[in-house]
Design a protein around this motif. Structure first.
Motif, PDB file in Angstrom:
ATOM      1  N   UNK A 205     -62.284  92.151 -28.164  1.00 48.72           N
ATOM      2  CA  UNK A 205     -62.925  92.189 -29.481  1.00 48.72           C
ATOM      3  C   UNK A 205     -64.374  91.725 -29.421  1.00 48.72           C
ATOM      4  N   UNK A 206     -64.830  91.317 -28.227  1.00 45.13           N
ATOM      5  CA  UNK A 206     -66.181  90.803 -28.073  1.00 45.13           C
ATOM      6  C   UNK A 206     -66.301  89.319 -28.364  1.00 45.13           C
ATOM      7  N   UNK A 207     -65.169  88.643 -28.605  1.00 42.48           N
ATOM      8  CA  UNK A 207     -65.189  87.206 -28.870  1.00 42.48           C
ATOM      9  C   UNK A 207     -65.258  86.432 -27.562  1.00 42.48           C
ATOM     10  N   UNK A 208     -65.969  85.346 -27.595  1.00 42.89           N
ATOM     11  CA  UNK A 208     -66.199  84.512 -26.415  1.00 42.89           C
ATOM     12  C   UNK A 208     -65.166  83.398 -26.343  1.00 42.89           C
ATOM     13  N   UNK A 209     -64.598  83.201 -25.167  1.00 39.00           N
ATOM     14  CA  UNK A 209     -63.613  82.132 -24.973  1.00 39.00           C
ATOM     15  C   UNK A 209     -64.314  80.786 -24.822  1.00 39.00           C
TER      16      UNK A 209
END
Length: 155
Positions: free
Chosen positions: A126-130
């Motif tokens: 989703x393009x979210x950063x961990x």
């Protein structure tokens, strides 16, 4: 009077440390977590002799179909600096890749008999950063045969 001053100084030091540690963390969240970081197939190996070690990690998610689309590796000679995202050895930058296995080190030249610290974070589908992974480390043995002399190590 001196003990009160010492205790007050210690309390101030703990407060400053707590604020600094909070400043070094983030509120980023994704369903991916990074686990089982390895260097040359080992967790926190000691005495490796590969000048460009290979790094690996595993991803876990409770969300079905989740995966990695990019990663960033940070490496430093000091674990405290690395915990605040300061890297003096290697910052891979954002690398577009779903690979998490056998990523070859491409940073500054590494030295024999030194320890190095690293961590990784990833972007999910989703393009979210961990969040950053836990900090791991490795140490080198001797990297060059010339460093061995008369049965002794001479870095």
């Amino acid at each position: 009077m001196e003990i009160k001053h010492l205790i007050g100084s210690m309390a101030l030091g703990f407060l400053i440390t707590g604020i600094a540690m909070k400043a070094c963390t983030s509120d980023i969240s994704t369903s991916l977590t990074i686990e089982n970081l390895k260097c040359e197939y080992l967790i926190n190996p000691t005495g490796i002799d590969v000048s460009q070690p290979r790094l690996s990690w595993e991803l876990k998610s409770k969300e079905e179909g989740q995966g990695q689309i990019a990663y960033q590796i940070l490496m430093a000679s000091d674990s405290i600096a690395l915990s605040c995202d300061m890297s003096d050895i290697w910052d891979s930058g954002r690398v577009k890749s779903n690979r998490s296995d056998q990523i070859v080190f491409r940073g500054r030249e590494l030295q024999s008999l030194q320890s190095y610290y690293w961590k990784v974070r990833v972007w999910d589908i989703n393009g979210d950063l961990s969040d950053w992974s836990p900090i791991q480390h490795w140490s080198f043995g001797l990297l060059d045969k010339a460093e061995w002399r008369a049965g002794r190590m001479t870095p």
